[in-house]
Design a protein around this motif. Structure first.
Motif, PDB file in Angstrom:
ATOM      1  N   SER A   1      -3.467  -0.147   4.831  1.00  0.00           N
ATOM      2  CA  SER A   1      -2.853  -1.215   5.601  1.00  0.00           C
ATOM      3  C   SER A   1      -3.931  -2.118   6.184  1.00  0.00           C
ATOM      4  O   SER A   1      -5.022  -1.672   6.526  1.00  0.00           O
ATOM      5  CB  SER A   1      -2.021  -0.614   6.741  1.00  0.00           C
TER       6      SER A   1
ATOM      7  N   LEU B   1      -5.236   6.394   5.131  1.00  0.00           N
ATOM      8  CA  LEU B   1      -4.218   6.079   4.140  1.00  0.00           C
ATOM      9  C   LEU B   1      -2.800   6.259   4.667  1.00  0.00           C
ATOM     10  O   LEU B   1      -2.522   7.147   5.475  1.00  0.00           O
ATOM     11  CB  LEU B   1      -4.405   6.956   2.899  1.00  0.00           C
ATOM     12  N   GLN B   2      -1.904   5.412   4.168  1.00  0.00           N
ATOM     13  CA  GLN B   2      -0.478   5.572   4.418  1.00  0.00           C
ATOM     14  C   GLN B   2       0.057   6.699   3.530  1.00  0.00           C
ATOM     15  O   GLN B   2      -0.644   7.188   2.625  1.00  0.00           O
ATOM     16  CB  GLN B   2       0.264   4.266   4.111  1.00  0.00           C
TER      17      GLN B   2
ATOM     18  N   TYR C   1      -9.507  -4.165   3.267  1.00  0.00           N
ATOM     19  CA  TYR C   1      -9.330  -3.009   2.379  1.00  0.00           C
ATOM     20  C   TYR C   1     -10.660  -2.337   2.029  1.00  0.00           C
ATOM     21  O   TYR C   1     -10.786  -1.714   0.977  1.00  0.00           O
ATOM     22  CB  TYR C   1      -8.565  -3.398   1.101  1.00  0.00           C
TER      23      TYR C   1
ATOM     24  N   SER D   1      -1.488   3.890   0.164  1.00  0.00           N
ATOM     25  CA  SER D   1      -1.934   2.508   0.345  1.00  0.00           C
ATOM     26  C   SER D   1      -2.763   2.385   1.617  1.00  0.00           C
ATOM     27  O   SER D   1      -2.694   3.224   2.521  1.00  0.00           O
ATOM     28  CB  SER D   1      -0.742   1.559   0.418  1.00  0.00           C
TER      29      SER D   1
ATOM     30  N   LYS E   1      -6.277  -1.885  -1.847  1.00  0.00           N
ATOM     31  CA  LYS E   1      -4.965  -1.841  -1.203  1.00  0.00           C
ATOM     32  C   LYS E   1      -4.111  -0.662  -1.651  1.00  0.00           C
ATOM     33  O   LYS E   1      -3.417  -0.039  -0.846  1.00  0.00           O
ATOM     34  CB  LYS E   1      -4.214  -3.148  -1.466  1.00  0.00           C
ATOM     35  N   THR E   2      -4.171  -0.330  -2.935  1.00  0.00           N
ATOM     36  CA  THR E   2      -3.287   0.699  -3.473  1.00  0.00           C
ATOM     37  C   THR E   2      -4.073   1.870  -4.046  1.00  0.00           C
ATOM     38  O   THR E   2      -5.274   1.756  -4.322  1.00  0.00           O
ATOM     39  CB  THR E   2      -2.390   0.120  -4.583  1.00  0.00           C
ATOM     40  N   ALA E   3      -3.363   2.969  -4.262  1.00  0.00           N
ATOM     41  CA  ALA E   3      -3.995   4.165  -4.810  1.00  0.00           C
ATOM     42  C   ALA E   3      -4.517   3.940  -6.220  1.00  0.00           C
ATOM     43  O   ALA E   3      -5.413   4.654  -6.676  1.00  0.00           O
ATOM     44  CB  ALA E   3      -2.995   5.325  -4.801  1.00  0.00           C
ATOM     45  N   SER E   4      -3.974   2.961  -6.920  1.00  0.00           N
ATOM     46  CA  SER E   4      -4.387   2.693  -8.293  1.00  0.00           C
ATOM     47  C   SER E   4      -5.527   1.686  -8.396  1.00  0.00           C
ATOM     48  O   SER E   4      -5.966   1.360  -9.500  1.00  0.00           O
ATOM     49  CB  SER E   4      -3.193   2.187  -9.115  1.00  0.00           C
ATOM     50  N   ASP E   5      -6.021   1.195  -7.277  1.00  0.00           N
ATOM     51  CA  ASP E   5      -7.116   0.234  -7.307  1.00  0.00           C
ATOM     52  C   ASP E   5      -8.304   0.845  -8.062  1.00  0.00           C
ATOM     53  O   ASP E   5      -8.721   1.974  -7.772  1.00  0.00           O
ATOM     54  CB  ASP E   5      -7.537  -0.120  -5.879  1.00  0.00           C
TER      55      ASP E   5
ATOM     56  N   ASP F   1       2.012   6.703   1.121  1.00  0.00           N
ATOM     57  CA  ASP F   1       2.080   6.357  -0.303  1.00  0.00           C
ATOM     58  C   ASP F   1       0.698   6.087  -0.906  1.00  0.00           C
ATOM     59  O   ASP F   1       0.587   5.634  -2.046  1.00  0.00           O
ATOM     60  CB  ASP F   1       2.982   5.140  -0.526  1.00  0.00           C
TER      61      ASP F   1
ATOM     62  N   ARG G   1     -11.176   2.034  -5.873  1.00  0.00           N
ATOM     63  CA  ARG G   1     -10.792   3.270  -5.176  1.00  0.00           C
ATOM     64  C   ARG G   1     -10.968   4.473  -6.109  1.00  0.00           C
ATOM     65  O   ARG G   1     -11.496   5.513  -5.708  1.00  0.00           O
ATOM     66  CB  ARG G   1      -9.336   3.178  -4.713  1.00  0.00           C
TER      67      ARG G   1
END
Length: 217
Positions: free
Chosen positions: A185, A178-179, A192, A183, A142-146, A181, A149
């Motif tokens: 969606s 990617l969005q 994801y 992330s 979901k996020t860049a910090s996953d 930020d 990922r």
């Protein structure tokens, strides 16, 4: 394990039957197959919710889908070593593999990167006249910090140098998904990981010019 060809006939009971089906397809359509896709479920899904985009953008090249759901690098290596490209004279190969090495076992990035390099070598040995469009593994999580990922990002960093080979083009379509930020969606990938059906036409449109560039008239 990631770099050792492996036949997975236990965990995936439909895997070997699909391999046999693809061997039969290659034997039947070999001369018309100018374009080959190799990968995991993300490639496999061109036969499902990516079907209309496939027919609109790739079917005219006699495209062959060698995507197998659940495949890791060792499975793709085994398939290529066991006949799925034999007898072909295809001009373009689209390759994306590795996210299942990340998700299933959290393989170290250098293991997966080495296996992808071996797969590129194997494809080039069997199809020396083909140009390989090597995809960056799509973003996941979901996020860049996953952490998964991040692991995929490191694999991508380690395989990008393969573009230095004259028969390889590096394609990074991360921006499609990617969005701003960083992330993901659920409208893009509801789990994801796998692009939703509405993403396949966008991917096809971005990919087709690169395919046409390397297809001989």
């Amino acid at each position: 394990m990631a770099a050792i060809p492996y036949e997975d006939n236990i965990a995936k009971p439909l895997w070997l039957p699909r391999h046999q089906e693809k061997l039969a397809e290659v034997a039947k359509r070999g001369d018309e197959i100018r374009l080959v896709f190799i990968g995991d479920s993300i490639i496999h899904a061109w036969e499902d919710f990516g079907e209309s985009a496939w027919h609109a953008h790739f079917a005219m090249y006699g495209a062959l889908n060698l995507g197998f759901g659940g495949d890791r690098t060792e499975h793709a290596l085994w398939r290529v070593a066991n006949g799925e490209l034999d007898g072909l004279n295809s001009q373009v190969v689209v390759l994306m593999i590795g996210t299942n090495n990340t998700g299933h076992r959290k393989d170290p990035a250098d293991y997966t990167a080495r296996a992808i390099t071996l797969l590129v070598d194997e494809i080039h040995q069997r199809l020396p006249n083909a140009h390989i469009l090597l995809h960056a593994i799509f973003p996941r999580g979901k996020t860049a910090s996953d952490p998964l990922r991040s692991l995929n990002n490191e694999i991508n960093r380690q395989i990008q140098h393969l573009e230095q080979r004259v028969y390889v083009t590096w394609l990074d379509f991360t921006h499609l998904f990617l969005q701003s930020d960083g992330s993901l969606s659920r409208e893009i990938m509801d789990d994801y990981l796998h692009p939703n059906a509405n993403q396949y036409p966008r991917w096809a449109a971005a990919l087709q010019p690169h395919i046409k560039q390397y297809l001989k008239k």
